[in-house]
Design a protein around this motif. Structure first.
Motif, short mmCIF file in Angstrom:
data_model
loop_
_atom_site.label_atom_id
_atom_site.label_comp_id
_atom_site.label_asym_id
_atom_site.label_seq_id
_atom_site.Cartn_x
_atom_site.Cartn_y
_atom_site.Cartn_z
N VAL A 249 11.83 -26.91 94.53
CA VAL A 249 11.33 -25.87 95.55
C VAL A 249 10.53 -26.99 96.31
N ASN A 250 9.99 -26.18 97.31
CA ASN A 250 9.10 -26.75 97.93
C ASN A 250 7.66 -26.35 98.07
N MET A 251 6.97 -26.54 98.31
CA MET A 251 4.90 -26.82 98.36
C MET A 251 5.34 -25.77 98.41
N ASN A 252 4.25 -25.22 97.81
CA ASN A 252 3.50 -23.39 97.85
C ASN A 252 5.10 -22.30 97.75
N ALA A 253 6.06 -22.76 97.27
CA ALA A 253 7.26 -21.87 97.12
C ALA A 253 6.95 -20.52 96.64
N ARG A 254 7.90 -19.30 96.86
CA ARG A 254 7.50 -18.33 96.30
C ARG A 254 8.83 -17.71 95.28
N ILE A 255 8.02 -17.70 94.30
CA ILE A 255 9.95 -17.45 93.39
C ILE A 255 9.27 -15.83 92.69
N PRO A 256 9.73 -14.72 93.44
CA PRO A 256 9.63 -14.13 92.46
C PRO A 256 11.10 -13.16 91.53
N LEU A 257 10.39 -12.60 90.54
CA LEU A 257 11.23 -13.32 89.32
C LEU A 257 11.63 -11.67 89.18
N CYS A 258 13.15 -11.00 89.35
CA CYS A 258 13.77 -9.90 89.36
C CYS A 258 13.78 -9.33 88.33
N GLY A 259 14.91 -9.70 87.49
CA GLY A 259 15.21 -10.18 86.35
C GLY A 259 15.59 -11.14 86.37
N MET A 260 16.20 -11.17 85.11
CA MET A 260 17.46 -12.18 84.66
C MET A 260 18.33 -12.13 83.76
N ILE A 261 19.31 -11.26 84.41
CA ILE A 261 20.57 -10.62 84.19
C ILE A 261 21.26 -11.67 82.56
N SER A 262 21.44 -12.59 82.85
CA SER A 262 22.08 -13.83 82.07
C SER A 262 21.89 -13.77 80.98
N GLN A 263 20.29 -12.98 80.53
CA GLN A 263 19.25 -13.28 79.30
C GLN A 263 19.68 -12.00 78.91
N SER A 337 29.36 -8.07 84.30
CA SER A 337 30.69 -9.54 83.92
C SER A 337 30.60 -9.42 85.88
N SER A 338 31.69 -10.24 85.74
CA SER A 338 31.79 -10.95 87.36
C SER A 338 32.90 -10.04 88.11
N SER A 339 33.26 -8.94 87.44
CA SER A 339 34.16 -8.03 87.96
C SER A 339 32.89 -6.58 89.28
N ASN A 340 31.43 -7.07 88.97
CA ASN A 340 30.86 -6.14 89.68
C ASN A 340 30.49 -6.29 91.04
N ILE A 341 30.69 -5.96 91.99
CA ILE A 341 30.46 -6.26 93.33
C ILE A 341 29.43 -4.54 94.16
N GLY A 342 28.42 -4.91 94.41
CA GLY A 342 27.58 -3.81 95.65
C GLY A 342 26.63 -2.60 93.91
N LYS A 343 26.30 -1.78 94.70
CA LYS A 343 25.50 -0.96 94.06
C LYS A 343 27.13 0.18 92.96
N VAL A 344 26.63 -0.31 91.81
CA VAL A 344 27.09 0.65 90.64
C VAL A 344 26.97 2.68 90.76
N VAL A 345 27.91 2.93 90.58
CA VAL A 345 27.56 4.81 90.90
C VAL A 345 28.39 4.91 89.97
N VAL A 346 27.71 6.12 89.50
CA VAL A 346 28.57 7.38 88.44
C VAL A 346 28.87 8.57 89.32
N GLN A 347 30.23 9.03 89.93
CA GLN A 347 29.99 10.64 90.47
C GLN A 347 30.61 11.46 89.52
N VAL A 348 29.69 12.32 89.34
CA VAL A 348 29.47 13.70 87.91
C VAL A 348 30.27 14.59 89.23
N LYS A 349 29.96 15.62 89.96
CA LYS A 349 30.27 15.90 90.66
C LYS A 349 29.74 15.92 92.07
#
Length: 350
Positions: A249-263, A337-349
């Motif tokens: 990281v550089n000086m004054n870097a910013r790290i927004p923590l959105c999630g930690m999916i590996s954990q 899993s590594s299979s996912n790409i993009g936004k996952v949606v379930v179509q019900v109707k």
């Protein structure tokens, strides 16, 4: 449609403290639901579900413990809720009419439901050229998270070096494009070579790498991708990747923590520790976790920006739509899993 329907719904049968949830934890059942007028309270709507949003945070709602994300847990036997696109069948609220398409912030993972109109976030205008699935993606939870991480918390300047993990996922694909709109140099990490090509060719990333084949994150970041350091890192994975980033990281870097999916699928005592947090002090880094519920007052601003970008083609969305409410559990687990790409949606109707 009659007054009584047979309604499929997903509910919590048992908590899942670690690992991926199975059919022992989440179950599908069929119940009878009355849609008769006298079964609908005032200021409520009877709706049918068209699309369900499948997001990583749902994993944190069925652990049976309140830690990490500190998300309220669903009760046993309770039907799951998530963002959903719904159609009004019957209305007892003058603001909504039969046939209206709506974005429901607390949509039951069910074919039909009776919902308070206060749960409705907005009406959907089908004449604007935006796909219904994009209201759950670029205009939904992941898009809002990406916008907050880049526009509000990361706030990179033109020419900044931006790194985004899980770059081909629902948050990452939007975050990378937002950073490019700001004139940044953007690098992403993904789980396959095909995904690396995708983020460069479709989402405009300058470069990326496959974390499954890159043996040394630390060396890769310093020599190949960020020889001049990292100004903003949007963290979606945590663990070893976060530790590697903190060495560059550089000086004054910013790290927004959105999630930690590996954990997410580990109990806290088995999660990866980060050993170099002292770098945050010396580099005067601002590392900040955030939850979208704390920024709902900015949702209107977000919608205005992203709708415009979508209509102008500045943001290119991508969705994986799985058909049938029966696919909900499989869809949820695909995110981890590594299979996912993009936004996952379930179509019900339809």
């Amino acid at each position: 449609m009659g007054d009584l329907v047979e309604n499929k719904e997903w509910y919590v049968a048992a908590y899942c403290p670690e690992g991926v949830p199975t059919s022992d934890h989440l179950k599908l059942r069929t119940v009878s639901l009355s849609l008769a007028s006298d079964s609908i309270p005032d200021n409520h709507l009877a709706v049918e579900t068209l699309l369900l949003s499948v997001d990583p945070f749902l994993r944190g709602t069925i652990t049976g413990t309140v830690e990490g994300l500190f998300i309220s847990q669903f009760q046993l036997d309770q039907v799951l809720t998530t963002f959903a696109v719904v159609r009004v069948i019957r209305s007892k609220d003058s603001k909504y009419s039969v046939g209206d398409l709506l974005l429901n912030g607390y949509g039951l993972v069910a074919e039909y439901s009776i919902v308070p109109s206060s749960h409705i976030i907005r009406k959907i205008d089908t004449s604007n050229g935006i796909s219904l699935s994009d209201y759950l993606g670029s205009l939904g939870v992941p898009g809002f998270a990406a916008w907050l991480g880049i526009e509000v918390l990361g706030d990179p300047k033109p020419g900044s070096n931006v790194f985004i993990s899980a770059a081909s996922g629902a948050v990452g694909m939007n975050a990378g494009q937002l950073a490019k709109i700001r004139g940044c140099r953007v690098i992403g990490s993904t789980g396959s070579d095909d995904k690396v090509n995708l983020i460069k060719e479709q989402f405009g990333y300058d470069d990326g790498f496959n974390y499954n084949t890159e043996s040394d994150f630390d060396a890769a970041l310093s020599k190949s991708y960020f020889p001049d350091g990292i100004d903003v890192y949007l963290d979606n994975v945590g663990g070893k990747m976060l530790e590697a980033v903190l060495n560059h990281v550089n000086m004054n870097a910013r790290i927004p923590l959105c999630g930690m999916i590996s954990q997410y699928n580990k109990v806290w005592t088995e999660r990866d520790g980060v050993r170099n947090l002292l770098n945050i002090v010396g580099k005067e880094v601002r590392m900040e976790g955030f939850m979208i519920k704390s920024y709902l007052h900015r949702f209107g601003d977000f919608v205005k920006y992203i709708e415009g970008y979508l209509q102008e083609g500045k943001i290119k969305p991508k969705s994986k739509i799985n058909i049938g409410i029966e696919s909900f559990l499989e869809s949820l687990n695909s995110i981890f899993s590594s299979s996912n790409i993009g936004k996952v949606v379930v179509q019900v109707k339809t």
